[in-house]
Design a protein around this motif. Structure first.
Motif, PDB file in Angstrom:
ATOM      1  N   ARG A 110       0.824  -1.213   0.000  1.00  0.00           N
ATOM      2  CA  ARG A 110       0.000   0.000   0.000  1.00  0.00           C
ATOM      3  C   ARG A 110       0.856   1.260   0.000  1.00  0.00           C
ATOM      4  O   ARG A 110       0.366   2.350   0.303  1.00  0.00           O
ATOM      5  N   ALA A 111       2.137   1.123  -0.349  1.00  0.00           N
ATOM      6  CA  ALA A 111       3.071   2.245  -0.249  1.00  0.00           C
ATOM      7  C   ALA A 111       2.649   3.433  -1.102  1.00  0.00           C
ATOM      8  O   ALA A 111       2.931   4.588  -0.745  1.00  0.00           O
ATOM      9  N   ASP A 112       1.972   3.200  -2.210  1.00  0.00           N
ATOM     10  CA  ASP A 112       1.547   4.316  -3.059  1.00  0.00           C
ATOM     11  C   ASP A 112       0.563   5.233  -2.339  1.00  0.00           C
ATOM     12  O   ASP A 112       0.398   6.394  -2.728  1.00  0.00           O
ATOM     13  N   ALA A 113      -0.080   4.724  -1.295  1.00  0.00           N
ATOM     14  CA  ALA A 113      -1.092   5.515  -0.573  1.00  0.00           C
ATOM     15  C   ALA A 113      -0.528   6.179   0.676  1.00  0.00           C
ATOM     16  O   ALA A 113      -1.282   6.795   1.436  1.00  0.00           O
ATOM     17  N   LYS A 114       0.795   6.081   0.905  1.00  0.00           N
ATOM     18  CA  LYS A 114       1.322   6.511   2.199  1.00  0.00           C
ATOM     19  C   LYS A 114       1.098   8.000   2.462  1.00  0.00           C
ATOM     20  O   LYS A 114       0.803   8.389   3.608  1.00  0.00           O
ATOM     21  N   TRP A 159      -1.326   9.913   1.258  1.00  0.00           N
ATOM     22  CA  TRP A 159      -2.759  10.081   1.506  1.00  0.00           C
ATOM     23  C   TRP A 159      -3.108   9.599   2.911  1.00  0.00           C
ATOM     24  O   TRP A 159      -3.859  10.255   3.644  1.00  0.00           O
ATOM     25  N   VAL A 160      -2.550   8.468   3.312  1.00  0.00           N
ATOM     26  CA  VAL A 160      -2.794   7.935   4.655  1.00  0.00           C
ATOM     27  C   VAL A 160      -2.300   8.911   5.711  1.00  0.00           C
ATOM     28  O   VAL A 160      -2.977   9.167   6.711  1.00  0.00           O
ATOM     29  N   ALA A 161      -1.119   9.486   5.507  1.00  0.00           N
ATOM     30  CA  ALA A 161      -0.570  10.439   6.477  1.00  0.00           C
ATOM     31  C   ALA A 161      -1.469  11.655   6.629  1.00  0.00           C
ATOM     32  O   ALA A 161      -1.712  12.132   7.744  1.00  0.00           O
ATOM     33  N   ARG A 162      -1.978  12.177   5.507  1.00  0.00           N
ATOM     34  CA  ARG A 162      -2.874  13.332   5.584  1.00  0.00           C
ATOM     35  C   ARG A 162      -4.175  12.974   6.292  1.00  0.00           C
ATOM     36  O   ARG A 162      -4.708  13.753   7.079  1.00  0.00           O
ATOM     37  N   ARG A 163      -4.697  11.798   6.021  1.00  0.00           N
ATOM     38  CA  ARG A 163      -6.002  11.404   6.564  1.00  0.00           C
ATOM     39  C   ARG A 163      -5.915  11.039   8.048  1.00  0.00           C
ATOM     40  O   ARG A 163      -6.836  11.322   8.811  1.00  0.00           O
ATOM     41  N   THR A 164      -4.821  10.407   8.449  1.00  0.00           N
ATOM     42  CA  THR A 164      -4.734   9.853   9.809  1.00  0.00           C
ATOM     43  C   THR A 164      -3.778  10.583  10.731  1.00  0.00           C
ATOM     44  O   THR A 164      -3.865  10.430  11.953  1.00  0.00           O
ATOM     45  N   GLY A 165      -2.818  11.338  10.179  1.00  0.00           N
ATOM     46  CA  GLY A 165      -1.758  11.922  10.986  1.00  0.00           C
ATOM     47  C   GLY A 165      -0.645  10.945  11.307  1.00  0.00           C
ATOM     48  O   GLY A 165       0.339  11.312  11.954  1.00  0.00           O
ATOM     49  N   LEU A 166      -0.775   9.704  10.853  1.00  0.00           N
ATOM     50  CA  LEU A 166       0.175   8.647  11.184  1.00  0.00           C
ATOM     51  C   LEU A 166       1.022   8.268   9.979  1.00  0.00           C
ATOM     52  O   LEU A 166       0.823   8.771   8.879  1.00  0.00           O
ATOM     53  N   VAL A 167       1.940   7.357  10.215  1.00  0.00           N
ATOM     54  CA  VAL A 167       2.808   6.811   9.173  1.00  0.00           C
ATOM     55  C   VAL A 167       2.316   5.414   8.828  1.00  0.00           C
ATOM     56  O   VAL A 167       1.878   4.657   9.705  1.00  0.00           O
ATOM     57  N   LEU A 191      -9.022   0.469   2.392  1.00  0.00           N
ATOM     58  CA  LEU A 191      -7.620   0.343   2.010  1.00  0.00           C
ATOM     59  C   LEU A 191      -6.980  -0.882   2.654  1.00  0.00           C
ATOM     60  O   LEU A 191      -6.182  -1.580   2.016  1.00  0.00           O
ATOM     61  N   PHE A 192      -7.353  -1.162   3.885  1.00  0.00           N
ATOM     62  CA  PHE A 192      -6.759  -2.287   4.610  1.00  0.00           C
ATOM     63  C   PHE A 192      -7.593  -3.566   4.494  1.00  0.00           C
ATOM     64  O   PHE A 192      -7.306  -4.545   5.191  1.00  0.00           O
ATOM     65  N   GLY A 193      -8.582  -3.559   3.606  1.00  0.00           N
ATOM     66  CA  GLY A 193      -9.399  -4.751   3.432  1.00  0.00           C
ATOM     67  C   GLY A 193     -10.255  -5.067   4.641  1.00  0.00           C
ATOM     68  O   GLY A 193     -10.646  -6.225   4.856  1.00  0.00           O
ATOM     69  N   LEU A 194     -10.581  -4.042   5.421  1.00  0.00           N
ATOM     70  CA  LEU A 194     -11.355  -4.241   6.637  1.00  0.00           C
ATOM     71  C   LEU A 194     -12.762  -3.656   6.524  1.00  0.00           C
ATOM     72  O   LEU A 194     -13.472  -3.543   7.532  1.00  0.00           O
ATOM     73  N   ASP A 195     -13.167  -3.279   5.299  1.00  0.00           N
ATOM     74  CA  ASP A 195     -14.532  -2.798   5.133  1.00  0.00           C
ATOM     75  C   ASP A 195     -15.487  -3.952   5.443  1.00  0.00           C
ATOM     76  O   ASP A 195     -15.250  -5.101   5.103  1.00  0.00           O
ATOM     77  N   LEU A 212      -8.784   5.837  11.594  1.00  0.00           N
ATOM     78  CA  LEU A 212      -9.534   6.995  12.067  1.00  0.00           C
ATOM     79  C   LEU A 212      -9.168   8.234  11.275  1.00  0.00           C
ATOM     80  O   LEU A 212      -7.978   8.537  11.116  1.00  0.00           O
ATOM     81  N   GLY A 213     -10.168   8.942  10.783  1.00  0.00           N
ATOM     82  CA  GLY A 213      -9.936  10.265  10.232  1.00  0.00           C
ATOM     83  C   GLY A 213      -9.620  11.211  11.371  1.00  0.00           C
ATOM     84  O   GLY A 213     -10.476  11.459  12.230  1.00  0.00           O
TER      85      GLY A 213
END
Length: 481
Positions: free
Chosen positions: A110-114, A116-124, A189-193, A175-176
């Motif tokens: 999922r590295a291409d989304a990193k 986007w993930v950082a902006r959405r979650t504040g995390l790495v 993204l994590f297949g947890l929907d 979490l947003g």
């Protein structure tokens, strides 16, 4: 109001009976045993975690000598996850500990989304956080039941509720961070929907009642993740106040106010707590090995235990440098593939030099994190509050002051996490209390002032960073950091 405060951690569970007038009136601790597996796996037995909570809590209540307890608080170890049956409460998997690295490949995919993930979650995007481990459990262990962090399971065992608090949820990558709610795009993204996720509650919310610690049913409140609990206990209630906890790892958090910062330097942002209708945030950096590096020294026979560190450590490491990346490097490098190193040894190197080098290596990584926190805040940190078992090591604390170039105030109690949870429980039960009133006043047990010159500190940090660069192998294509 007297509170039974339980801190369920990586290597043990601690329970305190805390009275606002008399302070800590009882303490009980029960060890737990993480199992380290080939391939970076770290697991715990969920039943052992629950048993430790019950035993520690009951022992503390017994030691309190009949003092009436009015509420139970629970702090948790954060990103450790398991699968379990909601109907029976039975675990369906081991607890996969926050240190577990087996979901590295899932993050790489999922590295291409990193960004986007950082902006959405504040995390790495890293296996340290909950979601990759949850996905790993689903793909490798079981698709039955629910998959949550351990706090949700423990609370369900105690009360029947299906909840997690806002600070713990903010460590999940699901979490947003601005909305403080589960984000369906992240779960997809994590297949947890489609997964059933717990209700997110405030840290000062009563979530149910339990009779697990005696005949009387008590409200369960004060749910909060461990590091944020310590931040609260140490009175870091305003922006740019910061603390570092020296436990299994070392965790530096700084209050950032009502807006979640997006770090420009590889740190992470989380909910500090949700209480009294407000949701302040914090920025944090993680060091994977602190007390665990000391245990490594013990295993090698260099020290008998942590209490011996100051007796053994030399006044100077005699040119030896240690990068204590025994479990990889976290912030700001995010290199789980990094390994530890000792350099600068000669035939005159003795165990006391190696012990000092390890302690300086822990302090050096925390100092780097502190500098990056200041960069994100736009202002230097002026003091660092410190808690955790390793604060009893004067050699480490002095190295921290020297390398971070600021005074280090050691928290006056070894129980910061539990005391923070207790304060949150008081907020739940006593609605007239303010945040400031709930946190007991404290003065440092010891303050360490910098002794090294600026030039000496900068020279050491430059040489140490060069050793870090030599430690991490070439980054693989498609890496997550």
């Amino acid at each position: 109001m007297t509170v039974l405060a339980i801190d369920q951690g990586t290597s043990g569970t601690k329970a305190l009976v805390v009275d606002p007038a008399d302070g800590v009136v009882a303490v009980a601790e029960v060890p737990v045993t993480p199992v380290h597996l080939p391939g970076g796996g770290v697991e715990q037995d969920p039943e052992q975690l629950l048993a430790s909570v019950l035993e520690a809590g009951r022992r503390a209540v017994d030691q309190a000598g009949g003092r009436p307890v009015r509420a139970v608080a629970l702090a948790n170890q954060g990103e450790t996850v398991l699968a379990w049956d909601r109907r029976t409460g039975r675990p369906l998997s081991p607890a996969v500990v926050w240190q577990d690295r087996r979901s590295e490949a899932l993050c790489a995919e999922r590295a291409d989304a990193k960004e986007w993930v950082a902006r959405r979650t504040g995390l790495v995007l890293d296996p340290y956080f909950s979601a990759p481990k949850m996905t790993w459990l689903r793909e490798n262990i079981t698709r039955d039941g629910v998959v949550t962090t351990t706090d949700t399971w423990l609370v369900h065992q105690l009360t029947g509720a299906f909840v997690t608090d806002a600070s713990t949820a903010s460590r999940s990558l699901l979490l947003g961070i601005d909305a403080v709610d589960w984000d369906p795009e992240l779960t997809a993204l994590f297949g947890l929907d489609g997964e059933e996720l717990p209700r997110i509650v405030a840290c000062d919310e009563t979530v149910g009642t339990t009779d697990a610690f005696g005949g009387q049913r008590l409200p369960l409140a004060g749910l909060i993740v461990d590091q944020q609990a310590a931040l609260f206990a140490e009175g870091c209630l305003t922006p740019a106040t910061a603390k570092c906890t020296y436990g299994t790892g070392a965790f530096l958090l700084a209050h950032t106010g009502g807006t979640a910062l997006r770090s420009t330097s590889g740190l992470t942002s989380s909910v500090a707590w949700r209480a009294r209708g407000g949701t302040p945030y914090c920025v944090d950096g993680q060091v994977y090995t602190a007390a665990s590096a000391v245990r490594w020294l013990q295993d090698l026979g260099f020290v008998a235990d942590a209490a011996e560190l100051d007796q053994v450590a030399a006044s100077d490491a005699a040119g030896v440098l240690c990068v204590p990346a025994l479990a990889g490097l976290a912030a700001p490098w995010w290199r789980p593939d990094a390994t530890a190193s000792l350099t600068g040894m000669t035939l005159s190197t003795r165990r006391e030099h190696l012990v000092t080098a390890v302690l300086q290596g822990i302090a050096a990584q925390v100092a780097e994190v502190a500098g990056l926190v200041a960069a994100d805040l736009g202002a230097p940190l002026t003091r660092l509050r410190a808690d955790g078992g390793l604060t009893r090591c004067a050699t480490l604390m002095q190295a921290q002051a020297d390398l971070a170039r600021m005074p280090v105030d050691v928290y006056s109690s070894p129980h910061a996490t539990a005391l923070g949870a207790a304060a949150m429980a008081r907020l739940a039960i006593e609605p007239e209390l303010t945040l400031e009133q709930a946190v007991p006043e404290w003065t440092p047990g010891t303050t360490y002032e910098p002794r090294w010159s600026e030039d000496r500190a900068q020279d050491f940090r430059a040489r140490w960073l060069a050793a870090v660069d030599a430690t991490a192998p070439p980054r693989p294509a498609g890496g997550t950091a």
